[in-house]
Design an enzyme around this catalytic site. Structure first.
Site, mmCIF file in Angstrom:
data_model
loop_
_atom_site.group_PDB
_atom_site.id
_atom_site.type_symbol
_atom_site.label_atom_id
_atom_site.label_comp_id
_atom_site.label_asym_id
_atom_site.label_seq_id
_atom_site.Cartn_x
_atom_site.Cartn_y
_atom_site.Cartn_z
ATOM 1 N N ASP A 231 -5.026 3.173 -1.259
ATOM 2 C CA ASP A 231 -6.119 3.178 -0.326
ATOM 3 C C ASP A 231 -6.671 4.603 -0.523
ATOM 4 O O ASP A 231 -6.270 5.735 -0.241
ATOM 5 C CB ASP A 231 -5.275 3.200 0.916
ATOM 6 C CG ASP A 231 -5.016 1.709 1.581
ATOM 7 O OD1 ASP A 231 -3.701 1.578 1.977
ATOM 8 O OD2 ASP A 231 -6.000 0.772 1.401
ATOM 9 N N MET B 204 -12.300 3.064 0.435
ATOM 10 C CA MET B 204 -12.832 3.248 1.736
ATOM 11 C C MET B 204 -13.730 4.432 1.552
ATOM 12 O O MET B 204 -13.289 5.591 2.085
ATOM 13 C CB MET B 204 -11.707 3.301 2.606
ATOM 14 C CG MET B 204 -11.333 1.836 3.132
ATOM 15 S SD MET B 204 -9.419 2.215 4.065
ATOM 16 C CE MET B 204 -8.469 2.708 2.435
ATOM 17 N N HIS C 40 -8.681 0.205 -3.419
ATOM 18 C CA HIS C 40 -9.358 0.012 -2.167
ATOM 19 C C HIS C 40 -10.329 1.095 -1.812
ATOM 20 O O HIS C 40 -9.770 1.912 -1.066
ATOM 21 C CB HIS C 40 -8.468 -0.370 -0.909
ATOM 22 C CG HIS C 40 -9.051 -0.758 0.319
ATOM 23 N ND1 HIS C 40 -8.593 -0.819 1.299
ATOM 24 C CD2 HIS C 40 -10.471 -0.915 0.463
ATOM 25 C CE1 HIS C 40 -9.212 -1.252 2.651
ATOM 26 N NE2 HIS C 40 -10.649 -1.228 1.947
ATOM 27 N N MET D 179 -10.510 -6.924 6.633
ATOM 28 C CA MET D 179 -9.817 -6.020 7.122
ATOM 29 C C MET D 179 -9.123 -6.390 8.634
ATOM 30 O O MET D 179 -9.940 -6.913 9.261
ATOM 31 C CB MET D 179 -10.239 -4.674 7.593
ATOM 32 C CG MET D 179 -10.881 -3.624 6.256
ATOM 33 S SD MET D 179 -9.523 -3.249 5.345
ATOM 34 C CE MET D 179 -8.636 -2.150 6.478
ATOM 35 N N GLY E 196 -2.498 3.928 8.339
ATOM 36 C CA GLY E 196 -1.489 2.796 8.457
ATOM 37 C C GLY E 196 -1.050 2.863 9.662
ATOM 38 O O GLY E 196 -1.344 3.482 10.643
ATOM 39 N N GLY E 197 -0.125 1.723 9.860
ATOM 40 C CA GLY E 197 0.568 1.565 11.165
ATOM 41 C C GLY E 197 -0.017 1.116 12.314
ATOM 42 O O GLY E 197 0.531 1.055 13.516
ATOM 43 N N ASP F 248 -5.602 -6.989 5.143
ATOM 44 C CA ASP F 248 -5.132 -5.733 4.917
ATOM 45 C C ASP F 248 -5.063 -4.756 6.355
ATOM 46 O O ASP F 248 -6.196 -4.706 7.125
ATOM 47 C CB ASP F 248 -6.342 -5.016 4.436
ATOM 48 C CG ASP F 248 -5.578 -3.356 3.908
ATOM 49 O OD1 ASP F 248 -6.558 -2.700 3.149
ATOM 50 O OD2 ASP F 248 -4.865 -3.165 4.064
ATOM 51 N N MET G 181 -9.515 7.194 0.558
ATOM 52 C CA MET G 181 -10.397 7.417 1.621
ATOM 53 C C MET G 181 -11.227 8.745 1.454
ATOM 54 O O MET G 181 -10.579 9.660 0.883
ATOM 55 C CB MET G 181 -9.572 7.537 2.766
ATOM 56 C CG MET G 181 -8.979 6.171 3.039
ATOM 57 S SD MET G 181 -7.832 6.596 4.837
ATOM 58 C CE MET G 181 -6.909 4.841 4.616
ATOM 59 N N HIS H 293 -1.551 -1.625 -3.985
ATOM 60 C CA HIS H 293 -2.780 -1.357 -3.178
ATOM 61 C C HIS H 293 -2.863 0.080 -3.076
ATOM 62 O O HIS H 293 -1.984 0.787 -2.284
ATOM 63 C CB HIS H 293 -2.713 -2.149 -2.005
ATOM 64 C CG HIS H 293 -3.955 -2.255 -1.088
ATOM 65 N ND1 HIS H 293 -5.030 -2.971 -1.275
ATOM 66 C CD2 HIS H 293 -4.357 -1.242 -0.252
ATOM 67 C CE1 HIS H 293 -5.816 -2.461 -0.280
ATOM 68 N NE2 HIS H 293 -5.622 -1.611 0.411
ATOM 69 N N GLY I 11 1.736 -1.752 4.424
ATOM 70 C CA GLY I 11 2.098 -0.300 4.217
ATOM 71 C C GLY I 11 3.345 0.009 4.889
ATOM 72 O O GLY I 11 4.304 0.067 4.504
ATOM 73 N N SER I 12 3.050 0.348 6.220
ATOM 74 C CA SER I 12 3.884 1.065 6.927
ATOM 75 C C SER I 12 5.282 0.202 7.157
ATOM 76 O O SER I 12 6.409 0.809 7.242
ATOM 77 C CB SER I 12 3.433 1.445 8.330
ATOM 78 O OG SER I 12 2.601 0.148 8.954
ATOM 79 N N SER J 133 0.887 -1.243 0.032
ATOM 80 C CA SER J 133 -0.046 0.036 -0.071
ATOM 81 C C SER J 133 0.973 1.330 0.038
ATOM 82 O O SER J 133 1.998 1.141 0.805
ATOM 83 C CB SER J 133 -0.766 0.058 1.256
ATOM 84 O OG SER J 133 -1.305 1.361 1.546
HETATM 85 C C1 DX5 Z 1 -6.151 1.193 6.041
HETATM 86 C C2 DX5 Z 1 -5.551 0.483 4.917
HETATM 87 C C3 DX5 Z 1 -4.496 -0.414 4.826
HETATM 88 C C4 DX5 Z 1 -2.997 0.349 5.389
HETATM 89 C C5 DX5 Z 1 -2.338 -0.756 5.824
HETATM 90 O O1 DX5 Z 1 -7.258 1.617 6.138
HETATM 91 O O2 DX5 Z 1 -6.701 -0.110 4.130
HETATM 92 O O3 DX5 Z 1 -4.103 -0.808 3.460
HETATM 93 O O4 DX5 Z 1 -2.554 1.305 4.594
HETATM 94 O O5 DX5 Z 1 -1.225 -0.171 6.341
HETATM 95 P P1 DX5 Z 1 -0.439 -1.017 7.454
HETATM 96 O O6 DX5 Z 1 0.462 -2.109 6.729
HETATM 97 O O7 DX5 Z 1 0.648 0.093 7.998
HETATM 98 O O8 DX5 Z 1 -1.481 -1.493 8.671
HETATM 99 ZN ZN ZN Z 2 -6.378 -1.132 2.222
#
Ligand code: DX5
Ligand code: ZN
Length: 215
Positions: free
Chosen positions: A36, A69, A67, A138, A145-146, A172, A38, A34, A194-195, A9
């Site tokens: 994200d 959201m 993705h 999820m 993230g993180g 995810d 939002m 991926h 992601g992070s 991500s």
């Molecule tokens: C959160 C996102 C995830 C997120 C994953 O809403 O859908 O894709 O970026 O990030 P990490 O791997 O840092 O949890």
């Molecule tokens: Zn995501």
């Protein structure tokens, strides 16, 4: 067991200079990217629109997935498809018409993914299994993230795998070399990361760590 796929991500990278890390991620053998998305309604933060995906088109020959959201996810299908996404994931909680939206994506030649939040029961997948190209469970509450993985969500992965032995199942949130194998054991085969990829060791080494635990 289905082949494990790593889906980085871009959410945790500074967006103003995201082309370089994405190029590194592609070079390090990621299976897909991926994105994200939002909208500040479905989840509190706002991230980016289709223009950012479009700007990354030249990064390499790799699957792009959005993705969403967002509320009314269908409002964004055309834009993200035009920007190069071959798979679009929308949330079951954001629509009354998951079945019809899967059909709409297929009519556009786009793969359909359905996502559920930690509080949503896994049986929402049941009525649309035949329409799905992927299920996303999820493992954090969407929006950031993180975060730490919510282990209880993995029970839903196991249940969905039992319901659909051949369905690609994505997890995810909170994935790293410790949690990825646990999620794989539960039945997932696509891992959004992601992070973890922003660590000081650098993307090539971090991607190698992940690949090494994919089994
Ligand atoms: C959160 C996102 C995830 C997120 C994953 O809403 O859908 O894709 O970026 O990030 P990490 O791997 O840092 O949890
Ligand atoms: Zn995501």
């Amino acid at each position: 067991m289905m082949r494990a796929e790593i889906a980085p991500s871009i959410l945790s990278f500074p967006l103003a200079s995201v082309f370089e890390p994405v190029r590194e991620i592609v070079a390090a053998g990621a299976d897909l990217i991926h994105f994200d998305v939002m909208d500040g309604q479905f989840v509190p933060p706002i991230t980016f629109g289709a223009a950012l995906v479009e700007s990354l088109k030249g990064v390499g020959d790799i699957l792009f997935e959005a993705h969403l959201m967002t509320e009314t996810p269908e409002a964004h299908f055309e834009a993200f498809a035009a920007a190069g996404c071959k798979r679009i994931i929308f949330h079951a909680e954001a629509t009354k018409h998951a079945h019809r939206l899967c059909q709409q994506l297929h009519s556009m030649g786009i793969q359909a993914g359905l996502a559920i939040n930690p509080a949503t029961p896994v049986n929402v997948f049941e009525p649309v299994l035949a329409e799905l190209d992927m299920g996303l469970i999820m493992t954090v509450n969407p929006g950031w993230g993180g975060q730490k993985m919510i282990s209880a969500c993995l029970d839903k992965v196991t249940k969905l795998r039992a319901m659909a032995p051949n369905l690609p199942i994505q997890v995810d949130g909170g994935m790293d070399p410790v949690n990825l194998p646990i999620a794989r054991q539960a039945g997932a085969n696509i891992f959004v990361v992601g992070s973890y990829l922003t660590g000081p060791e650098g993307i090539p080494a971090l991607m190698k760590n992940l690949r090494n635990v994919c089994g």
